[in-house]
Write an enzyme that holds these catalytic residues in place. Structure first.
Site, short mmCIF file in Angstrom:
data_model
loop_
_atom_site.label_atom_id
_atom_site.label_comp_id
_atom_site.label_asym_id
_atom_site.label_seq_id
_atom_site.Cartn_x
_atom_site.Cartn_y
_atom_site.Cartn_z
N HIS A 165 11.42 -3.53 7.76
CA HIS A 165 13.15 -3.88 8.40
C HIS A 165 14.56 -2.95 8.10
O HIS A 165 14.24 -1.81 7.41
CB HIS A 165 13.30 -4.58 7.81
N TYR A 186 5.95 5.76 -1.43
CA TYR A 186 4.56 5.97 -0.22
C TYR A 186 4.69 6.40 0.20
O TYR A 186 5.22 6.06 1.40
CB TYR A 186 4.48 4.63 -0.98
N LYS A 245 -4.00 -16.63 -8.81
CA LYS A 245 -3.06 -17.37 -7.86
C LYS A 245 -4.31 -18.22 -6.79
O LYS A 245 -3.74 -19.04 -5.76
CB LYS A 245 -3.42 -15.30 -6.60
N HIS A 264 -1.73 4.90 -12.81
CA HIS A 264 -1.59 3.48 -12.60
C HIS A 264 -1.41 2.42 -13.52
O HIS A 264 -1.12 1.19 -13.52
CB HIS A 264 -1.35 3.57 -11.19
N ARG A 289 3.57 4.06 -26.31
CA ARG A 289 4.26 3.08 -26.90
C ARG A 289 5.24 3.63 -28.53
O ARG A 289 5.99 2.41 -29.04
CB ARG A 289 3.79 1.58 -28.05
N ARG A 330 6.06 -0.37 -18.00
CA ARG A 330 6.51 -2.24 -19.06
C ARG A 330 6.87 -1.84 -20.15
O ARG A 330 7.20 -3.23 -20.18
CB ARG A 330 4.75 -1.99 -18.98
#
Length: 585
Positions: free
Chosen positions: A160, A362, A404, A474, A512, A532
């Site tokens: 789009h 990507y 899900k 990843h 961390r 994160r």
């Protein structure tokens, strides 16, 4: 969760006033009123758009049987609609008529637009349930509801012209397309069916109850200044975020071994400090992706920040700008790149400094879709590109799929031929020759390859003229069992120390603590990315959470430098870190 965004969604889509003590609400009502002229269809009737992001979210989060829907939409809205000094996500408008179910018959509406609509034999099967719609809630599996019609826009939103990133903010709402935009641009099979307005009314009541819970718990959080570690901030965010949001942020592939080892890989090493050195003051400043940075860290591109906070990535822009670190913008960010760049320009003007911003890319199967994206990145002032190459095919996040309610294939059949990937936006055929395409359409921008583990790939990146590599698996969200970024760095340094000096290497994943950053620097890394932690921080405390996260790491890095006996990052050497040697080496 999506506090004010979901409230604004309900207000804009249903006209129903949802009370919230926030100045943004007034603007929402004004936007809802001014938007009606842009809504196509019968002017005398209200829109049949009740399946909003908030409505869908609450069905899963409050009732437990349904899930939130957060899509991306490439909406190019009017300028006045995009102007929002309070940071409310733009991109959707709704009816002014409060609580009135549309008189439009979606079936007849579709037939008038040239669609074939079969009459169901069983009345109970006529509508798609909110639970089913809510299962398709991410960029790679995206459904949207417009005038009671459910469309699969998984492919459409990526192409789009308005930008794919905002889909998360427009989940389940009417994305203000001109007449028949979806119908004219989608294949017939993309129309999935109709939703039941009565069911949405029920979910709206649940949504309002969920909003009250989220508001109460967020307001009761301890002051951000009391947060002393990154894990503490994560725990605080998880204490009130809905399970599906927490699951998305912390999700991992299969059994989560790679995600776990991202953390534990740093614990296989220990520091060997030097003493009797003047460490009264230290300088942790460096350059990240060629950009001056106050610390040897950067914010990794991480998607769907809007899931945790209504200002999403804008929180991260503000926090990064006000602390002098580089922000990596995800290709699946919740806000369109244009709005993120506008926020960056605002921060640059306020501070008088140009903040560092790099953009994740990507490769699409249709390269022409990348051309416009790269042009926008170049014109928008991003200083580097991060080409992510370790997710060119789908992942298998089992815990997420289980939540899900995903069902697998149990059909019989012998498959002796090649097994290919599912049709998706990312290009599974990408290869080294495709780099010239990016270099052609983003001239002058340095390119960093993200998702590298093998030393030969680092050598190939150097051969093809790339600026560097980001060693990463990843976040453990792709190939479970893949080596961690820090272990890859150690291995590459052990095999070819000169290669580490010849090309910039970064580590992404699992860090961390400040002293862990120094461990990576000791083996030649230019910096460490954290993703994160900043998602959790902005989810719990917004912009202040991002700033507090940087301040925690700043203190830990500076203290670790002093206790190691170094005043400059360049003084950290490999002999100041010793690590367990794996038996397979």
């Amino acid at each position: 969760m999506l506090r004010s965004t979901l409230l604004s969604t309900v207000s804009r889509q249903t006209g129903r006033t949802v009370t919230r003590p926030c100045p943004r609400c007034a603007r929402i009502r004004q936007a809802s009123s001014s938007a009606k002229s842009n809504i196509s269809g019968n002017h005398g009737s209200s829109r049949y758009v009740y399946a909003t992001a908030g409505v869908l979210a609450v069905v899963g989060l409050y009732a437990g049987s349904k899930s939130s829907i957060h899509l991306e939409s490439r909406v190019d809205v009017d300028k006045e609609q995009r102007t929002d000094v309070d940071g409310t996500v733009s991109g959707a408008k709704g009816s002014k008529n409060a609580g009135v179910i549309s008189k439009i018959d979606p079936k007849e509406d579709l037939r008038a637009e040239g669609w074939e609509v079969e009459e169901p034999s069983n009345e109970t099967k006529e509508y798609i349930t909110m639970a089913e719609v809510g299962c398709h809630n991410l960029a790679h599996d995206a459904w949207v509801v417009v005038e009671g019609k459910v469309f699969d826009v998984t492919e459409f939103h990526k192409n789009h012209p308005g930008g794919s990133q905002i889909i998360v903010a427009n989940a389940g709402r009417d994305p203000v397309h001109p007449p028949n935009t979806l119908e004219n641009n989608l294949a017939p099979e993309c129309f999935k069916g109709l939703v039941n307005p009565k069911e949405v009314e029920e979910s709206l009541r649940a949504f309002e109850a969920e909003q009250q819970r989220v508001e109460k718990e967020r307001n009761a959080l301890p002051p951000v200044e009391t947060m002393l570690g990154l894990d503490e901030i994560e725990e605080t965010a998880q204490s009130f975020l809905a399970p599906r949001v927490s699951n998305y942020y912390s999700g991992y592939s299969l059994d989560g071994h790679s995600a776990e080892q991202n953390r534990s890989s740093f614990r296989k090493c220990r520091l060997v400090p030097r003493v009797m050195r003047d460490v009264t003051a230290v300088r942790p400043q460096t350059t990240i992706f060629g950009i001056p940075s106050a610390l040897p860290i950067y914010i990794s591109p991480s998607s769907n920040a809007l899931l945790g906070h209504p200002d999403g990535e804008l929180n991260i822009v503000r926090g990064a700008a006000k602390t002098g670190i580089v922000q990596g913008v995800s290709a699946a960010a919740s806000f369109p790149l244009t709005e993120i760049l506008e926020e960056k320009a605002k921060m640059d003007e306020e501070s008088g400094n140009k903040m560092g911003m790099v953009y994740q890319v990507y490769l699409s199967r249709d390269r022409e879709k990348n051309v416009e994206q790269l042009q926008q990145v170049v014109e928008g002032g991003c200083q580097a590109l991060i080409l992510t190459v370790d997710s060119n095919v789908g992942d298998h996040r089992q815990v997420t799929e289980k939540l899900k309610g995903t069902r697998g294939n149990a059909e019989p059949g012998i498959r002796m031929g090649p097994l290919g990937t599912e049709d998706q936006w990312h290009d599974s055929s990408q290869n080294w020759e495709d780099l010239s395409f990016i270099q052609q359409h983003a001239p002058g921008l340095p390119i960093y390859l993200k998702g590298v583990s093998h030393i030969e790939d680092v050598r190939l990146a150097k051969k093809h003229g790339l600026a560097g590599c980001i060693l990463s698996n990843h976040g453990g969200r792709q190939l479970d069992g893949a080596r961690t970024g820090f272990d890859s760095l150690r291995s590459i340094y052990a095999q070819d120390p000169q290669l580490v000096r010849d090309i910039d290497l970064y580590v992404d994943g699992g860090c961390r603590r400040g002293h862990e950053v120094l461990q990576a620097l000791a083996f030649g890394a230019k910096g460490v990315g954290l993703g994160r932690p900043f998602l959790w921080a902005q989810a719990a405390y917004g912009e202040k959470g991002v700033i507090r996260t940087v301040r925690i790491l700043e203190k830990e890095i500076a203290t670790a430098m002093q206790l190691m006996g170094v005043t400059e990052l360049s003084q950290i050497k490999p002999d100041m870190v010793e690590c367990i040697q794996e038996i397979w080496k």
